[in-house]
Design a protein around this motif. Structure first.
Motif, PDB file in Angstrom:
ATOM      1  N   ALA A   1     -21.726 -26.949  49.568  1.00  0.00           N
ATOM      2  CA  ALA A   1     -20.389 -26.844  50.146  1.00  0.00           C
ATOM      3  C   ALA A   1     -19.908 -25.401  50.053  1.00  0.00           C
ATOM      4  CB  ALA A   1     -19.430 -27.774  49.416  1.00  0.00           C
ATOM      5  N   THR A   2     -18.854 -25.118  50.786  1.00  0.00           N
ATOM      6  CA  THR A   2     -18.247 -23.788  50.758  1.00  0.00           C
ATOM      7  C   THR A   2     -16.777 -23.939  50.399  1.00  0.00           C
ATOM      8  OG1 THR A   2     -19.806 -22.989  52.411  1.00  0.00           O
ATOM      9  CG2 THR A   2     -17.797 -21.689  52.082  1.00  0.00           C
TER      10      THR A   2
ATOM     11  N   ALA B   1     -16.716 -19.162  49.458  1.00  0.00           N
ATOM     12  CA  ALA B   1     -17.796 -19.038  48.479  1.00  0.00           C
ATOM     13  C   ALA B   1     -18.629 -20.325  48.493  1.00  0.00           C
ATOM     14  CB  ALA B   1     -17.243 -18.796  47.083  1.00  0.00           C
ATOM     15  N   LYS B   2     -19.901 -20.186  48.805  1.00  0.00           N
ATOM     16  CA  LYS B   2     -20.813 -21.332  48.851  1.00  0.00           C
ATOM     17  C   LYS B   2     -21.175 -21.743  47.426  1.00  0.00           C
ATOM     18  CE  LYS B   2     -25.453 -22.489  50.413  1.00  0.00           C
ATOM     19  NZ  LYS B   2     -26.619 -22.007  51.129  1.00  0.00           N
ATOM     20  N   PHE B   3     -21.196 -23.050  47.163  1.00  0.00           N
ATOM     21  CA  PHE B   3     -21.661 -23.542  45.869  1.00  0.00           C
ATOM     22  C   PHE B   3     -22.588 -24.736  46.082  1.00  0.00           C
ATOM     23  CE2 PHE B   3     -17.708 -25.786  46.642  1.00  0.00           C
ATOM     24  CZ  PHE B   3     -17.955 -27.076  46.229  1.00  0.00           C
TER      25      PHE B   3
ATOM     26  N   VAL C   1     -28.475 -28.305  37.826  1.00  0.00           N
ATOM     27  CA  VAL C   1     -28.087 -26.911  38.014  1.00  0.00           C
ATOM     28  C   VAL C   1     -26.934 -26.841  39.004  1.00  0.00           C
ATOM     29  CG1 VAL C   1     -28.851 -24.650  38.859  1.00  0.00           C
ATOM     30  CG2 VAL C   1     -30.430 -26.097  37.564  1.00  0.00           C
ATOM     31  N   GLN C   2     -25.958 -26.013  38.674  1.00  0.00           N
ATOM     32  CA  GLN C   2     -24.864 -25.727  39.592  1.00  0.00           C
ATOM     33  C   GLN C   2     -24.942 -24.248  39.911  1.00  0.00           C
ATOM     34  OE1 GLN C   2     -21.597 -23.956  39.010  1.00  0.00           O
ATOM     35  NE2 GLN C   2     -21.049 -24.423  41.105  1.00  0.00           N
ATOM     36  N   THR C   3     -24.943 -23.932  41.208  1.00  0.00           N
ATOM     37  CA  THR C   3     -24.964 -22.545  41.659  1.00  0.00           C
ATOM     38  C   THR C   3     -23.570 -22.195  42.164  1.00  0.00           C
ATOM     39  OG1 THR C   3     -27.269 -22.822  42.340  1.00  0.00           O
ATOM     40  CG2 THR C   3     -26.108 -20.889  43.178  1.00  0.00           C
ATOM     41  N   ASN C   4     -22.957 -21.145  41.593  1.00  0.00           N
ATOM     42  CA  ASN C   4     -21.597 -20.786  41.986  1.00  0.00           C
ATOM     43  C   ASN C   4     -21.589 -19.870  43.201  1.00  0.00           C
ATOM     44  OD1 ASN C   4     -22.093 -18.139  41.117  1.00  0.00           O
ATOM     45  ND2 ASN C   4     -21.034 -18.417  39.169  1.00  0.00           N
ATOM     46  N   GLY C   5     -20.408 -19.440  43.605  1.00  0.00           N
ATOM     47  CA  GLY C   5     -20.236 -18.616  44.787  1.00  0.00           C
ATOM     48  C   GLY C   5     -20.895 -17.256  44.726  1.00  0.00           C
TER      49      GLY C   5
END
Length: 145
Positions: free
Chosen positions: A91-92, A106-108, A127-131
């Motif tokens: 999502a963004t 910011a895409k996450f 895993v979570q990838t932040n913006g």
């Protein structure tokens, strides 16, 4: 007549034997999560992510502002075992900065394994990838309603 009876018994017996993997009734993990809300909680108990799954790929994000017409979020859910599933959400996030009068995006990404303990709850790791593109290991409990 006896042969016809035997054949009928065989068909009835085979017809009543179902493969749980086709029906989705094996274990707690559902085949899909369309029409359901998934809430990932942090270890503190606060909500990390809350999503409503409209269909096989459409999703609404409840706790983050998203511009659905510009950057529609998407997800995949794959049952990988009786009580296991993989969940991937992209999502963004949209943030308006009043001081500058601008909007940033910011895409996450969330990429987690769900371990079902009941039909509606369990634990997750992933895993979570932040913006900024930074990865963080995450874990906690989830609810699926």
């Amino acid at each position: 007549m006896a042969l016809l009876t035997l054949v009928s018994i065989i068909f009835v017996t085979l017809g009543s034997c179902s493969d749980d993997s086709d029906s989705g009734s094996s274990g707690y993990a559902p085949r899909n999560i369309s029409g359901k809300t998934l809430v990932l909680k942090k270890s503190s108990g606060s909500v990390y992510l809350s999503t409503d799954h409209l269909n096989e790929s459409g999703v609404l994000i409840n706790n983050v502002t998203v511009n659905y017409s510009k950057y529609a979020p998407s997800y995949t859910y794959t049952k990988t075992g009786d009580d296991e599933a993989d969940y991937y959400l992209q999502a963004t996030k949209e943030t308006y900065i009043p001081y500058y009068g601008t909007t940033t995006y910011a895409k996450f990404v969330f990429n987690v394994n769900l371990h079902f303990i009941t039909e509606v709850s369990g634990t997750y790791t992933g895993v979570q990838t932040n913006g900024y593109g930074d990865d963080s290991r995450i874990q906690g409990n989830f609810i699926l309603n």
